[in-house]
Design a protein around this motif. Structure first.
Motif, PDB file in Angstrom:
ATOM      1  N   THR A 173       0.867  -1.193  -0.059  1.00 19.21           N
ATOM      2  CA  THR A 173      -0.073  -0.016  -0.013  1.00 19.21           C
ATOM      3  C   THR A 173       0.725   1.323   0.066  1.00 19.21           C
ATOM      4  N   TYR A 174       2.057   1.104   0.170  1.00 25.46           N
ATOM      5  CA  TYR A 174       2.944   2.185   0.140  1.00 25.46           C
ATOM      6  C   TYR A 174       3.369   2.500  -1.311  1.00 25.46           C
ATOM      7  N   PRO A 175       3.432   3.990  -1.332  1.00 23.33           N
ATOM      8  CA  PRO A 175       3.846   4.336  -3.241  1.00 23.33           C
ATOM      9  C   PRO A 175       5.282   4.343  -2.977  1.00 23.33           C
ATOM     10  N   GLU A 176       5.782   4.088  -4.139  1.00 27.29           N
ATOM     11  CA  GLU A 176       7.181   4.202  -4.457  1.00 27.29           C
ATOM     12  C   GLU A 176       7.374   5.797  -4.408  1.00 27.29           C
ATOM     13  N   ILE A 177       8.808   5.920  -3.846  1.00 26.34           N
ATOM     14  CA  ILE A 177       9.136   7.475  -3.958  1.00 26.34           C
ATOM     15  C   ILE A 177      10.348   7.507  -5.146  1.00 26.34           C
ATOM     16  N   ARG A 178      10.184   8.232  -6.013  1.00 28.94           N
ATOM     17  CA  ARG A 178      11.072   8.406  -6.953  1.00 28.94           C
ATOM     18  C   ARG A 178      11.780   9.904  -6.729  1.00 28.94           C
ATOM     19  N   PRO A 179      13.310   9.920  -6.636  1.00 28.83           N
ATOM     20  CA  PRO A 179      13.954  11.138  -6.460  1.00 28.83           C
ATOM     21  C   PRO A 179      13.719  11.971  -7.596  1.00 28.83           C
ATOM     22  N   GLY A 180      13.815  13.241  -7.325  1.00 23.53           N
ATOM     23  CA  GLY A 180      13.656  14.384  -8.387  1.00 23.53           C
ATOM     24  C   GLY A 180      14.984  14.079  -9.216  1.00 23.53           C
ATOM     25  N   ARG A 181      14.955  14.859 -10.499  1.00 24.69           N
ATOM     26  CA  ARG A 181      15.824  14.914 -11.710  1.00 24.69           C
ATOM     27  C   ARG A 181      16.921  15.871 -11.196  1.00 24.69           C
ATOM     28  N   LYS A 182      16.804  16.823 -10.474  1.00 22.15           N
ATOM     29  CA  LYS A 182      17.948  17.760 -10.069  1.00 22.15           C
ATOM     30  C   LYS A 182      18.492  18.403 -11.394  1.00 22.15           C
ATOM     31  N   THR A 183      17.452  19.207 -12.017  1.00 21.81           N
ATOM     32  CA  THR A 183      17.649  19.977 -13.433  1.00 21.81           C
ATOM     33  C   THR A 183      18.650  20.840 -13.275  1.00 21.81           C
TER      34      THR A 183
END
Length: 181
Positions: free
Chosen positions: A5-15
């Motif tokens: 039930t926990y969503p996967e957390i994806r890191p930002g792209r650091k543009t």
């Protein structure tokens, strides 16, 4: 406890960091090409590589990259930023954006980054170490002495070169890197 039930957390792209690294890779790639035509030490390193040699240096997993190859005359040639579809026997990837920022903001030398396992190398390790030596020489040419001492393992003793020849070499490398020849 249900882990589904926990969503996967994806890191930002650091543009912004990726843009900075892309600009630095572009400058360094063109400077390698210029230094190979100007400096005899860089030229000798590239003459030791096999015909058709190319290497890519980039940030894993999403890029950016630079690709530099050896032409038929044994000189370095900047081949662009896209490694797709090119035969590249040596692929050097920095493991993440933060490690790349340490290297390209000159807070950590390339040699120290290798020692701290921030690079992944796919290819011949001897060739990778030769490329590290080339990168160190190019950084010495591009950067002021105060910053270059931080960026390289050992700042070269240019006692055999006159100050005029040393600074003229820097000017030639800057000009060739900007103009692309």
């Amino acid at each position: 406890m249900n882990y589904d039930t926990y969503p996967e957390i994806r890191p930002g792209r650091k543009t912004l960091k990726r843009i900075y690294i892309a600009v630095m890779l572009f400058i360094v790639g063109r400077a390698i090409q210029a230094a190979c035509r100007t400096d005899s030490t860089v030229r000798k390193e590239f003459l030791n590589f096999k015909d058709g040699f190319a290497f890519s240096l980039g940030v894993y997993p999403f890029g950016p990259w630079m690709v530099v190859g050896r032409d038929e005359k044994g000189r370095a040639k900047y081949l662009g930023w896209n490694p797709e579809g090119k035969k590249i026997p040596l692929k050097m990837n920095i493991k993440n954006v933060e490690s790349a920022m340490l290297v390209f903001t000159f807070m950590e030398s390339t040699s120290v980054a290798f020692a701290r396992n921030r690079f992944m190398v796919d290819g011949d390790l001897v060739d990778a170490l030769a490329i590290v030596r080339v990168l160190d020489l190019v950084e010495v040419y591009l950067l002021p002495k105060l910053i270059a001492k931080l960026a390289v393992k050992r700042y070269p003793k240019w006692s055999e070169l006159s100050p005029v020849k040393k600074h003229l070499g820097r000017i030639v490398i800057y000009t060739r890197a900007l103009l692309g020849f």
